[in-house]
Scaffold this motif. Structure first.
Motif, mmCIF file in Angstrom:
data_model
loop_
_atom_site.group_PDB
_atom_site.id
_atom_site.type_symbol
_atom_site.label_atom_id
_atom_site.label_comp_id
_atom_site.label_asym_id
_atom_site.label_seq_id
_atom_site.Cartn_x
_atom_site.Cartn_y
_atom_site.Cartn_z
ATOM 1 N N LYS A 34 0.832 -1.210 0.000
ATOM 2 C CA LYS A 34 0.000 0.000 0.000
ATOM 3 C C LYS A 34 0.863 1.254 0.000
ATOM 4 O O LYS A 34 0.661 2.169 -0.802
ATOM 5 N N SER A 35 1.843 1.312 0.861
ATOM 6 C CA SER A 35 2.705 2.484 0.960
ATOM 7 C C SER A 35 3.597 2.635 -0.273
ATOM 8 O O SER A 35 3.743 3.735 -0.808
ATOM 9 N N SER A 37 3.010 1.497 -3.257
ATOM 10 C CA SER A 37 2.150 1.857 -4.380
ATOM 11 C C SER A 37 1.741 3.327 -4.319
ATOM 12 O O SER A 37 1.883 4.064 -5.297
ATOM 13 N N GLU A 38 1.248 3.764 -3.177
ATOM 14 C CA GLU A 38 0.763 5.140 -3.045
ATOM 15 C C GLU A 38 1.877 6.179 -3.128
ATOM 16 O O GLU A 38 1.699 7.233 -3.732
ATOM 17 N N GLU A 121 -1.054 -7.509 1.421
ATOM 18 C CA GLU A 121 -1.586 -6.888 2.635
ATOM 19 C C GLU A 121 -0.483 -6.701 3.651
ATOM 20 O O GLU A 121 0.449 -7.493 3.728
#
Length: 146
Positions: A34-35, A37-38, A121
């Motif tokens: 998530k980090s 990617s963002e 995840e």
């Protein structure tokens, strides 16, 4: 001599521009998908590696696309950043092609994410076991009779 001082002194105060990373916003990039990617892929890669453009046949628009088995050499080999072509490309500075190279924090986040298995995840943070409440009917260590 005074002219040289007025040229060198401001550079010394502000730092050498070659070593200063103006893209380093200080944002913490954590070693999880998530980090990464963002904070990295969306800002530095997706303009060239998206479902429509797919430069060099690479689409970085989702976790599934990044780990797609039909991409060769593999972009990500979970547990092995040194063999992962995505990591090797950003480490060498070949990517991003039209932007500034990744800074050390960004490289480390990608490395650690891959090294830790490149999971989609985030691993759940361990919750501490609850400490038992003392029984009010039992004497404590500091009470008489214990």
């Amino acid at each position: 001599m005074k002219k040289l001082f007025f040229i060198i002194f401001p550079i010394a105060l502000l730092g050498c521009p070659a070593y200063h990373d103006p893209d380093d916003s200080g944002a913490l990039v954590e070693p999880n998908f998530k980090s990464v990617s963002e904070n990295i892929i969306q800002s530095k890669c997706i303009s060239c590696h998206n479902p429509k453009k797919k430069e060099n046949g690479i689409d970085l628009s989702s976790y599934e696309k990044i780990l797609a088995p039909e991409v060769f050499p593999p972009l990500i080999i979970p547990g092995n950043p040194e063999k992962s072509s995505l990591y090797k490309s950003v480490l060498s500075g070949k990517m991003p092609k039209d932007g500034r190279p990744l800074n050390q924090k960004q490289l480390k986040a990608i490395y650690d994410w891959i090294k830790n298995g490149a999971k989609k995840e985030e691993l759940p943070k361990p919750t501490p076991e609850p400490t038992p409440e003392p029984d009010p009917d039992e004497p404590g260590d500091d009470e008489p009779g214990s």
